[in-house]
Structures are given as C-alpha cells and as structure tokens.
Design a protein around this motif. Structure first.
Motif, PDB file in Angstrom:
ATOM      1  N   LEU A  48       6.988  -8.827 -23.990  1.00 55.89           N
ATOM      2  CA  LEU A  48       8.401  -9.227 -24.051  1.00 55.89           C
ATOM      3  C   LEU A  48       9.312  -8.006 -24.005  1.00 55.89           C
ATOM      4  CD1 LEU A  48      10.499 -11.450 -24.368  1.00 55.89           C
ATOM      5  CD2 LEU A  48      10.231 -11.269 -26.854  1.00 55.89           C
ATOM      6  N   ILE A  49       8.969  -6.972 -24.775  1.00 55.64           N
ATOM      7  CA  ILE A  49       9.794  -5.752 -24.795  1.00 55.64           C
ATOM      8  C   ILE A  49       9.805  -5.092 -23.419  1.00 55.64           C
ATOM      9  CG2 ILE A  49       9.966  -3.422 -25.740  1.00 55.64           C
ATOM     10  CD1 ILE A  49       8.822  -4.548 -28.363  1.00 55.64           C
ATOM     11  N   LEU A  50       8.635  -4.967 -22.805  1.00 55.90           N
ATOM     12  CA  LEU A  50       8.557  -4.362 -21.473  1.00 55.90           C
ATOM     13  C   LEU A  50       9.346  -5.179 -20.442  1.00 55.90           C
ATOM     14  CD1 LEU A  50       4.796  -3.296 -21.245  1.00 55.90           C
ATOM     15  CD2 LEU A  50       6.784  -1.801 -21.503  1.00 55.90           C
ATOM     16  N   ASN A  51       9.212  -6.508 -20.507  1.00 55.24           N
ATOM     17  CA  ASN A  51       9.924  -7.370 -19.558  1.00 55.24           C
ATOM     18  C   ASN A  51      11.432  -7.255 -19.696  1.00 55.24           C
ATOM     19  OD1 ASN A  51       7.639  -8.300 -18.329  1.00 55.24           O
ATOM     20  ND2 ASN A  51       7.623 -10.285 -19.327  1.00 55.24           N
ATOM     21  N   ILE A  52      11.911  -7.174 -20.937  1.00 48.29           N
ATOM     22  CA  ILE A  52      13.358  -7.052 -21.166  1.00 48.29           C
ATOM     23  C   ILE A  52      13.872  -5.723 -20.627  1.00 48.29           C
ATOM     24  CG2 ILE A  52      15.120  -6.799 -22.954  1.00 48.29           C
ATOM     25  CD1 ILE A  52      13.580  -8.850 -24.611  1.00 48.29           C
ATOM     26  N   ILE A  53      13.120  -4.652 -20.891  1.00 46.82           N
ATOM     27  CA  ILE A  53      13.524  -3.329 -20.388  1.00 46.82           C
ATOM     28  C   ILE A  53      13.568  -3.327 -18.856  1.00 46.82           C
ATOM     29  CG2 ILE A  53      12.835  -0.905 -20.201  1.00 46.82           C
ATOM     30  CD1 ILE A  53      11.639  -1.163 -23.023  1.00 46.82           C
ATOM     31  N   LEU A  54      12.512  -3.861 -18.244  1.00 50.95           N
ATOM     32  CA  LEU A  54      12.447  -3.897 -16.784  1.00 50.95           C
ATOM     33  C   LEU A  54      13.511  -4.824 -16.198  1.00 50.95           C
ATOM     34  CD1 LEU A  54       8.572  -3.932 -16.290  1.00 50.95           C
ATOM     35  CD2 LEU A  54      10.142  -2.075 -15.731  1.00 50.95           C
ATOM     36  N   LEU A  55      13.811  -5.923 -16.909  1.00 53.03           N
ATOM     37  CA  LEU A  55      14.863  -6.837 -16.449  1.00 53.03           C
ATOM     38  C   LEU A  55      16.217  -6.139 -16.391  1.00 53.03           C
ATOM     39  CD1 LEU A  55      14.377 -10.393 -18.022  1.00 53.03           C
ATOM     40  CD2 LEU A  55      14.741  -9.829 -15.630  1.00 53.03           C
ATOM     41  N   LEU A  56      16.521  -5.373 -17.432  1.00 49.54           N
ATOM     42  CA  LEU A  56      17.797  -4.662 -17.473  1.00 49.54           C
ATOM     43  C   LEU A  56      17.870  -3.615 -16.367  1.00 49.54           C
ATOM     44  CD1 LEU A  56      18.191  -4.218 -21.350  1.00 49.54           C
ATOM     45  CD2 LEU A  56      19.350  -5.861 -19.851  1.00 49.54           C
ATOM     46  N   ILE A  57      16.746  -2.930 -16.133  1.00 50.94           N
ATOM     47  CA  ILE A  57      16.709  -1.966 -15.033  1.00 50.94           C
ATOM     48  C   ILE A  57      16.879  -2.690 -13.699  1.00 50.94           C
ATOM     49  CG2 ILE A  57      15.280  -0.276 -13.818  1.00 50.94           C
ATOM     50  CD1 ILE A  57      13.946   0.354 -16.505  1.00 50.94           C
ATOM     51  N   GLY A  58      16.199  -3.846 -13.549  1.00 52.00           N
ATOM     52  CA  GLY A  58      16.319  -4.635 -12.336  1.00 52.00           C
ATOM     53  C   GLY A  58      17.730  -5.140 -12.110  1.00 52.00           C
ATOM     54  N   LEU A  59      18.416  -5.500 -13.178  1.00 50.75           N
ATOM     55  CA  LEU A  59      19.802  -5.958 -13.080  1.00 50.75           C
ATOM     56  C   LEU A  59      20.686  -4.859 -12.500  1.00 50.75           C
ATOM     57  CD1 LEU A  59      22.082  -7.984 -13.684  1.00 50.75           C
ATOM     58  CD2 LEU A  59      22.174  -7.044 -16.013  1.00 50.75           C
ATOM     59  N   ILE A  60      20.447  -3.622 -12.936  1.00 49.99           N
ATOM     60  CA  ILE A  60      21.257  -2.498 -12.471  1.00 49.99           C
ATOM     61  C   ILE A  60      20.926  -2.144 -11.024  1.00 49.99           C
ATOM     62  CG2 ILE A  60      21.756  -0.044 -12.825  1.00 49.99           C
ATOM     63  CD1 ILE A  60      21.136  -0.519 -15.820  1.00 49.99           C
ATOM     64  N   PHE A 118      18.082 -10.855 -11.000  1.00 47.78           N
ATOM     65  CA  PHE A 118      18.013 -11.005 -12.456  1.00 47.78           C
ATOM     66  C   PHE A 118      17.911 -12.474 -12.853  1.00 47.78           C
ATOM     67  CE2 PHE A 118      20.159 -11.761 -16.501  1.00 47.78           C
ATOM     68  CZ  PHE A 118      19.481 -10.898 -17.342  1.00 47.78           C
ATOM     69  N   LEU A 119      18.741 -13.311 -12.245  1.00 48.89           N
ATOM     70  CA  LEU A 119      18.776 -14.725 -12.606  1.00 48.89           C
ATOM     71  C   LEU A 119      17.495 -15.448 -12.216  1.00 48.89           C
ATOM     72  CD1 LEU A 119      22.473 -15.570 -11.642  1.00 48.89           C
ATOM     73  CD2 LEU A 119      21.529 -15.269 -13.946  1.00 48.89           C
ATOM     74  N   THR A 120      16.880 -15.070 -11.093  1.00 48.15           N
ATOM     75  CA  THR A 120      15.653 -15.734 -10.655  1.00 48.15           C
ATOM     76  C   THR A 120      14.416 -15.213 -11.384  1.00 48.15           C
ATOM     77  OG1 THR A 120      15.396 -14.127  -8.854  1.00 48.15           O
ATOM     78  CG2 THR A 120      16.563 -16.169  -8.353  1.00 48.15           C
ATOM     79  N   THR A 121      14.555 -14.138 -12.137  1.00 49.31           N
ATOM     80  CA  THR A 121      13.410 -13.521 -12.802  1.00 49.31           C
ATOM     81  C   THR A 121      13.433 -13.698 -14.308  1.00 49.31           C
ATOM     82  OG1 THR A 121      13.427 -11.832 -11.055  1.00 49.31           O
ATOM     83  CG2 THR A 121      12.074 -11.372 -12.963  1.00 49.31           C
ATOM     84  N   VAL A 122      14.615 -13.906 -14.866  1.00 47.80           N
ATOM     85  CA  VAL A 122      14.756 -13.904 -16.323  1.00 47.80           C
ATOM     86  C   VAL A 122      13.949 -15.026 -16.988  1.00 47.80           C
ATOM     87  CG1 VAL A 122      16.848 -15.352 -16.294  1.00 47.80           C
ATOM     88  CG2 VAL A 122      16.429 -13.784 -18.210  1.00 47.80           C
ATOM     89  N   MET A 144       5.661 -18.580  -7.527  1.00 51.87           N
ATOM     90  CA  MET A 144       6.203 -18.052  -6.271  1.00 51.87           C
ATOM     91  C   MET A 144       6.582 -19.150  -5.289  1.00 51.87           C
ATOM     92  SD  MET A 144       3.788 -14.723  -5.602  1.00 51.87           S
ATOM     93  CE  MET A 144       3.750 -13.363  -6.774  1.00 51.87           C
ATOM     94  N   ARG A 145       5.938 -20.318  -5.386  1.00 51.26           N
ATOM     95  CA  ARG A 145       6.257 -21.427  -4.477  1.00 51.26           C
ATOM     96  C   ARG A 145       7.692 -21.910  -4.632  1.00 51.26           C
ATOM     97  NH1 ARG A 145       1.991 -24.965  -2.033  1.00 51.26           N
ATOM     98  NH2 ARG A 145       3.605 -26.558  -2.021  1.00 51.26           N
ATOM     99  N   VAL A 146       8.267 -21.720  -5.818  1.00 46.55           N
ATOM    100  CA  VAL A 146       9.649 -22.161  -6.047  1.00 46.55           C
ATOM    101  C   VAL A 146      10.628 -20.993  -5.949  1.00 46.55           C
ATOM    102  CG1 VAL A 146       8.976 -24.154  -7.418  1.00 46.55           C
ATOM    103  CG2 VAL A 146       9.339 -21.973  -8.564  1.00 46.55           C
ATOM    104  N   GLY A 147      10.167 -19.881  -5.369  1.00 44.70           N
ATOM    105  CA  GLY A 147      11.050 -18.751  -5.119  1.00 44.70           C
ATOM    106  C   GLY A 147      11.351 -17.907  -6.327  1.00 44.70           C
ATOM    107  N   ALA A 148      10.571 -18.037  -7.392  1.00 42.84           N
ATOM    108  CA  ALA A 148      10.803 -17.256  -8.603  1.00 42.84           C
ATOM    109  C   ALA A 148       9.809 -16.096  -8.665  1.00 42.84           C
ATOM    110  CB  ALA A 148      10.669 -18.139  -9.839  1.00 42.84           C
ATOM    111  N   SER A 149       9.998 -15.249  -9.651  1.00 42.55           N
ATOM    112  CA  SER A 149       9.127 -14.100  -9.849  1.00 42.55           C
ATOM    113  C   SER A 149       8.635 -14.097 -11.286  1.00 42.55           C
ATOM    114  CB  SER A 149       9.878 -12.802  -9.537  1.00 42.55           C
ATOM    115  OG  SER A 149       9.154 -11.678  -9.995  1.00 42.55           O
TER     116      SER A 149
END
Length: 299
Positions: A64-76, A83-87, A132-137
């Motif tokens: 969870l911690i790694l995903n949140i950090i990477l999400l914030l980096i991905g947002l930038i 961000f919205l399709t991955t969160v 991935m079939r629904v276009g998410a990550s």
C-alpha cells in the motif's frame, strides 16, 4: 451510449476490478509468499522488504505504501487520467491482500513449490487479464514502466522485463536461492501465456477470404443461411487476369465448418483462406446487423 449500456459497463468494470484484485491477493497469500516464490512488481519488492526490514511490517502495508508513493509520482509525471484509472487497483489490491493474509490456514494449501508456481502463474495471468480487459492498471511497477517509456520511448514490454529482472535478481541475491529464481522465471512465463489468452477470450474470430466465380451465390448464402456479415472486394485473378469480386467474411470459430461446407456446396472449386483474428470491433455482430438482414430478406 444508452444509460442502460453505461450501467452494464460500469458493473462489468467494477466486477473485473474486484475479482481481478481479489484473485491476485489470494494467489500471493496462498502460493507465492508461503513457498518463497520470487515474483516481480511491487509485490516482489514488498516481500523482499518484509524479509530485510529491521522492524515488523505486513506485506500488504508495504504494498500500500509503495503504491501510494508510485501513484503520486505517476500523477505528476503521467497526468490525472492515468491516476484515475490506476488508483482503484492500487488501493484494492493491498486491502484484499491484508484480508487474505488473515484467512486461517491459507498459507498451508500446498507445500509443493512447483504446484504453487503453476497455480500462482495461472491465477496471476487471469487476475491481470481481468483488470486489463477493462482498460485499468494494477498500478505499482507499471507506473515506473510507463514513466521510462515516456522518457526513453522504448517498447513497454522491454521495460517491464527489465524491471522484473531487477526485482527477481535482487531477491535472488538476498535470499541466495538460484532455484527460486528459476521458479520465478517459470511463474512469469505462465503468467504471460495465460494473460494473453484472457485478453482475447471471447473476442477472437475467424476470417475467411473466398475467391469463387459464383461470388453472388456465396454472398447470398453467407448472409441469409449462415447469417454472417460479408464484405465484397474487387480483385483480379493471377493466372487469367479476370476481374471479379472476392468475399471477406468474419465468423465465430464454431461456424467455420458450416461456412466451408456451405461454400463448397455452391462451388467445390472455391479458394478459401482461413485466418484467426484476435478481436473484432464495430458493426457485424450486433442486433442492428440482424435487423438489416431481416429487412434484406423481406426485399
């Protein structure tokens, strides 16, 4: 898109995200971690950190911690749309992982490492395929891969293999088990094979290209007897250089035998090529098409 179709699409997307992430959490808790199978992605990094950190922390919490950090980096770096399709998956997966880890005896389903790799790799391919079939990550290391792709413009697959290789290699050095590295490679191979099959499941079709002097009769039979869509193309024969029309027809695989028998009943000398295609989109398999067929029959 009608409101009903939008609701169905939202329900299907939600189903795939929930089932995909729950399955991923289950296989990691039941097969990967108990048997010390090496795995790529943030899960592999989290398992590694769980082993070497001087303080106790659950693997799900580290993910969870790694995903949140990477999400914030991905947002930038990658923007709001990514961000919205991955969160969703970035939060769902560690939550499910925390729940799965608390199921009694889930770690004791099998002590056979090879069986764990086979089951884990298969379920991994299914779970990632559903997401991935629904276009998410699934988030995590995918974000690093996409950032590297954006900066260096190499194919995504290459960066994915490099990142997984780095994670697997680091785990091998820390845990000191070359055999587990081979198990990890087998896991990735099985995952890739199953993932590709899940991605095209229910979407693959069979394409026929037909060359016949009786193209009008064949066209009529395919449209009205087989209820298949056809496209006529202008062609020139290679030997006699005669102008005529060829027929392109896309059908479900189960109709292949009926189609070839129908064509050869009209023209035994008809030339047919059969090609498997991964996906078909657009008009051709909808109720609208069948309505037009019925209208054509009336005319």
């Amino acid at each position: 898109m009608s409101p009903k179709k939008k609701i169905i699409k939202i329900m299907w997307t939600s189903f795939c995200l929930i089932v995909g992430n729950a399955t991923l959490a289950f296989l990691v808790s039941a097969f990967i971690m108990p048997n010390d199978v090496l795995m790529g992605g943030t899960t592999g990094i989290s398992v590694l950190l769980h082993k070497i950190l001087p303080f106790e922390m659950e693997t799900a919490t580290i993910v969870l911690i790694l995903n949140i950090i990477l999400l914030l980096i991905g947002l930038i770096v990658l923007g709001k749309k990514f961000f919205l399709t991955t969160v969703v998956s970035s939060i769902l997966y560690p939550v499910f992982l925390g729940i799965m880890e608390r199921i009694p005896n889930i770690h004791n389903l099998t002590d056979n490492t090879l069986l764990a790799v086979l089951l884990g790799g298969s379920l991994l391919g299914i779970s990632l395929g559903l997401v991935m079939r629904v276009g998410a990550s699934t988030g995590g290391i995918d974000i690093i891969v996409l950032m590297l792709h954006k900066w260096f413009h190499w194919p995504v697959a290459i960066f994915m293999y490099i990142c997984d290789a780095v994670v697997l290699g680091t785990q091998t050095i820390v845990f000191g088990s070359s055999e587990n590295l081979f198990y990890g490679i087998v896991l990735l191979v099985i995952e890739t094979i199953v993932l590709n099959q899940v991605m095209i499941l229910g979407k693959s079709q069979t394409q026929l290209f037909i060359v016949t002097d009786k193209f009008h009769e064949v066209r009529h039979a395919l449209l009205h007897k087989l209820e298949a869509g056809v496209t006529m193309v202008k062609i020139e024969t290679g030997l006699l250089l005669n102008d005529q029309e060829g027929i392109i027809c896309v059908i479900p695989p189960r109709k292949l035998y009926s189609a070839t028998e129908l064509i050869h009943s009209i023209d035994p000398n008809a030339f047919i090529t059969v090609t498997q295609i991964k996906e078909v989109r657009g008009q051709g398999f909808t109720q609208e098409r069948f309505s037009r067929i019925n209208e054509a029959k009336k005319e």
